[in-house]
Design an enzyme around this catalytic site. Structure first.
Site, PDB file in Angstrom:
ATOM      1  CB  CYS A 281       7.591  -0.057   3.505  1.00 56.94           C
ATOM      2  SG  CYS A 281       7.699   0.996   2.054  1.00 56.94           S
TER       3      CYS A 281
ATOM      4  N   GLY B 263       3.884  -4.773   1.246  1.00 59.75           N
ATOM      5  CA  GLY B 263       4.546  -4.257   0.048  1.00 59.75           C
ATOM      6  C   GLY B 263       4.950  -5.373  -0.880  1.00 59.75           C
TER       7      GLY B 263
ATOM      8  CG  ASN C 212       6.221   1.448   7.358  1.00 61.30           C
ATOM      9  OD1 ASN C 212       5.564   0.954   8.249  1.00 61.30           O
ATOM     10  ND2 ASN C 212       5.644   1.954   6.293  1.00 61.30           N
ATOM     11  N   GLY C 213       7.167   4.688   6.117  1.00 58.46           N
ATOM     12  CA  GLY C 213       6.556   5.979   6.431  1.00 58.46           C
ATOM     13  C   GLY C 213       6.722   6.942   5.287  1.00 58.46           C
TER      14      GLY C 213
ATOM     15  CB  CYS D 205      -1.652   4.840  10.666  1.00 60.85           C
ATOM     16  SG  CYS D 205      -2.606   4.398   9.208  1.00 60.85           S
TER      17      CYS D 205
ATOM     18  CE1 TYR E  65      -6.570  -3.797   1.814  1.00 57.06           C
ATOM     19  CE2 TYR E  65      -4.784  -2.207   1.938  1.00 57.06           C
ATOM     20  CZ  TYR E  65      -5.406  -3.264   1.297  1.00 57.06           C
ATOM     21  OH  TYR E  65      -4.855  -3.787   0.166  1.00 57.06           O
TER      22      TYR E  65
ATOM     23  CB  CYS F 227      -2.306   8.662   3.581  1.00 59.92           C
ATOM     24  SG  CYS F 227      -1.209   8.392   4.988  1.00 59.92           S
TER      25      CYS F 227
ATOM     26  CB  CYS G  24      -3.227   9.795  12.236  1.00 59.02           C
ATOM     27  SG  CYS G  24      -3.445  10.632  10.637  1.00 59.02           S
TER      28      CYS G  24
ATOM     29  CB  CYS H  89      -7.412   8.609   5.192  1.00 59.34           C
ATOM     30  SG  CYS H  89      -7.545   7.366   6.488  1.00 59.34           S
TER      31      CYS H  89
HETATM   32  P1  AMP Z   1     -11.242   0.796  -4.688  1.00 63.55           P
HETATM   33  O1  AMP Z   1     -12.447   1.355  -3.993  1.00 63.55           O
HETATM   34  O2  AMP Z   1     -11.516   0.224  -6.024  1.00 63.55           O
HETATM   35  O3  AMP Z   1     -10.131   1.822  -4.762  1.00 63.55           O
HETATM   36  O4  AMP Z   1     -10.690  -0.420  -3.823  1.00 63.55           O
HETATM   37  C1  AMP Z   1     -10.773  -0.397  -2.456  1.00 63.55           C
HETATM   38  C2  AMP Z   1     -10.252  -1.703  -1.901  1.00 63.55           C
HETATM   39  O5  AMP Z   1      -8.829  -1.763  -2.038  1.00 63.55           O
HETATM   40  C3  AMP Z   1     -10.510  -1.750  -0.411  1.00 63.55           C
HETATM   41  O6  AMP Z   1     -11.614  -2.555  -0.156  1.00 63.55           O
HETATM   42  C4  AMP Z   1      -9.267  -2.348   0.205  1.00 63.55           C
HETATM   43  O7  AMP Z   1      -9.423  -3.743   0.376  1.00 63.55           O
HETATM   44  C5  AMP Z   1      -8.212  -2.083  -0.799  1.00 63.55           C
HETATM   45  N1  AMP Z   1      -7.418  -0.914  -0.402  1.00 63.55           N
HETATM   46  C6  AMP Z   1      -7.719   0.072   0.453  1.00 63.55           C
HETATM   47  N2  AMP Z   1      -6.728   0.981   0.536  1.00 63.55           N
HETATM   48  C7  AMP Z   1      -5.768   0.548  -0.276  1.00 63.55           C
HETATM   49  C8  AMP Z   1      -4.480   1.049  -0.616  1.00 63.55           C
HETATM   50  N3  AMP Z   1      -3.994   2.179  -0.091  1.00 63.55           N
HETATM   51  N4  AMP Z   1      -3.767   0.334  -1.506  1.00 63.55           N
HETATM   52  C9  AMP Z   1      -4.244  -0.808  -2.031  1.00 63.55           C
HETATM   53  N5  AMP Z   1      -5.438  -1.326  -1.748  1.00 63.55           N
HETATM   54  C10 AMP Z   1      -6.196  -0.662  -0.889  1.00 63.55           C
END
Ligand code: AMP
Length: 465
Positions: free
Chosen positions: A2, A28, A102-103, A248, A254, A394, A444, A447
């Site tokens: 968030c 979000g 957020n958390g 994190c 990402y 996570c 951390c 993951c």
């Molecule tokens: P997939 O391997 O199909 O699950 O998609 C991975 C891609 O989704 C990654 O390259 C990121 O750009 C994006 N991504 C990574 N973590 C998340 C997340 N927690 N929620 C949404 N998108 C994510």
């Protein structure tokens, strides 16, 4: 996952908060909410959907007052949207309090059961309500060695009791009366910073939310710090001492925007270094480096620079995609990725390409992208991921799939490569990832490592958000 923001001492507080969470939209997209203190009571607007489409001019005109807080909430499957939207507002011994968070509170189930047994009523299924439910109990505690300013004596012991009971990841903002209270959990899992613009004090998950107001980034709130802002000024407390930090690392990989400054570093700098480190660990031969936009762009720049290879936009992103209501059949799901990305044949045909993405979670996105690149006539595809395999869910606020859904727990490297259809696949090493942040001990990386800084046994059920 968030984004939160807060404004103190500005006649346009709700408009400012609106702009701030607009710049935090990447944190979000499921729901958005703003509360203001109009001098007598809390006014709140909460809506499903994105900031620009969901909050109207009329909404903002009703959110009068000089103080406001706001929130954007991450989208998860099967949730109806506005139900768990924030701010959450409740009548407590401190009066009407609004909170954004957020958390992820990992002892949510235990605490909720305990409080319900004492007769506290819960209205939502979100852990954020715990902040207010604990305040409602009226209990107080002041950790040893903490001295409280006379202005804060009436409420801070209750807030410190509340925070002392919460286990897990939280960056939060509370608004009551003409006052804001902000803080981060002692581990500092999620970011939160203070900014200023003239006499206005601002709070935001990421520093990009100060840039949008042409405000000044002041500083980050420290892990375990609690900040009180009222008309007399700003007071800081450090009630939680002696815990290791666990910021994190996925925020760098990402989640955060590249132009933000969090955890003492520029996201862009760290993210580009991830690409450089990936390149140092690699020697595959290819003609061109292409990113999966947008998340792969910065690491791909680092990778291409380090290896001295040309960087090209081999995939073009359509920026107008919103939520798609396409039927969830396999064929249509496959087409959905084409709504967002399309292959740029000008740089792809006949080439050996290195494709850079930030992370591989389920593997389904990559599989579709690879398919698209093949149709566009590439000769070889070498997929490179600027983070290690995601092996652990996570419990601290990033929405990742269950352990079983993570592709790295189902297949080995070769099998994943075959599944997504590439000529070769390589991830950044865990050691390499840690090298890219300035103080590896303070992060951390559960993951990627399965080393959880807080015992997660208390997570009885993966939260149904
Ligand atoms: P997939 O391997 O199909 O699950 O998609 C991975 C891609 O989704 C990654 O390259 C990121 O750009 C994006 N991504 C990574 N973590 C998340 C997340 N927690 N929620 C949404 N998108 C994510």
């Amino acid at each position: 996952m968030c984004g939160i923001a807060g404004v103190f001492n500005n006649p346009n507080a709700s408009q400012y908060a609106f702009l701030q969470i607009y710049s935090l939209q990447h944190r979000g997209q499921e729901s958005v909410g703003i509360s203001s203190w109009d001098g007598e009571r809390v006014r709140t607007v909460r809506r499903a959907g994105r900031v620009l489409e969901s909050i109207s001019r009329e909404d903002l005109s009703q959110l009068s007052g000089n103080v406001a807080i706001a929130h954007v909430r991450y989208s998860t499957a099967g949730d109806s949207g506005a139900t768990n939207a924030q701010p959450i507002v409740k009548e407590t011994p401190l009066g009407e309090v609004a909170v954004v968070h957020n958390g992820n509170i990992i002892n949510y189930v235990n605490l909720r059961t305990e409080l319900e047994e004492k007769g506290v009523e819960f209205r939502y299924s979100s852990d954020t309500e715990l902040f207010l439910a604990l305040l409602e109990s009226g209990e107080e505690s002041v950790p040893e060695g903490v001295s409280i300013h006379p202005r804060d004596e009436g409420f801070l012991p209750k807030i410190l009791y509340t925070l002392g009971r919460l286990k897990g990841a939280y960056s939060f903002l509370m608004m009551f009366g003409n006052r804001l209270v902000a803080g981060r959990d002692p581990y500092g899992f999620r970011p939160l910073s203070i900014g200023r613009k003239g006499k206005t004090i601002l709070f935001a998950s990421e520093s990009c939310a100060f840039d949008i107001l042409e405000a000044e980034f002041w500083r980050e709130i420290a892990p375990g710090e609690v900040v009180v802002v009222d008309e007399a000024g700003i007071r800081s407390y450090y009630p939680f001492k002696g815990t290791r930090r666990a910021m994190c690392i996925f925020e760098f990989v990402y989640f955060s925007r590249p132009d933000s400054f969090i955890f003492g570093e520029w996201v862009y700098t760290v993210r580009k270094e991830l690409g450089r480190q990936l390149a140092r660990e690699d020697d595959v031969e290819a003609d061109v480096v292409i990113p999966v936009p947008d998340s792969g762009v910065v690491p791909a720049l680092g990778y291409a620079e380090e290896r001295g290879l040309p960087f090209e936009m081999g995939l073009i992103r359509n920026h107008y995609v919103g939520r798609s209501f396409i039927e969830p059949t396999q064929e249509l799901r496959n087409l959905r990725v084409l709504m967002k990305l399309s292959p740029n044949r000008a740089v792809l045909e006949g080439k050996r390409v290195i494709v850079i993405d930030d992370s591989l979670v389920r593997g389904t996105t990559s599989k579709r992208i690879v398919n698209m690149l093949k149709r566009a006539g590439v000769r070889e595809i070498h997929m490179r991921i600027a983070s290690p395999p995601v092996v652990g869910p996570c419990y601290y606020g990033i929405d990742t799939p269950t352990r079983e859904e993570l592709i790295a727990n189902q297949m080995d490297l070769e099998e994943i490569g075959k599944f997504i259809g590439v000529d070769s696949l390589k991830y950044l090493s865990l050691e390499g990832l840690k090298r890219c942040v300035s103080d590896r001990e303070n992060f951390c990386d559960a993951c990627f490592s399965n080393e959880y800084p807080i015992d997660v046994n208390e997570v009885a059920i993966k939260r149904n958000r």
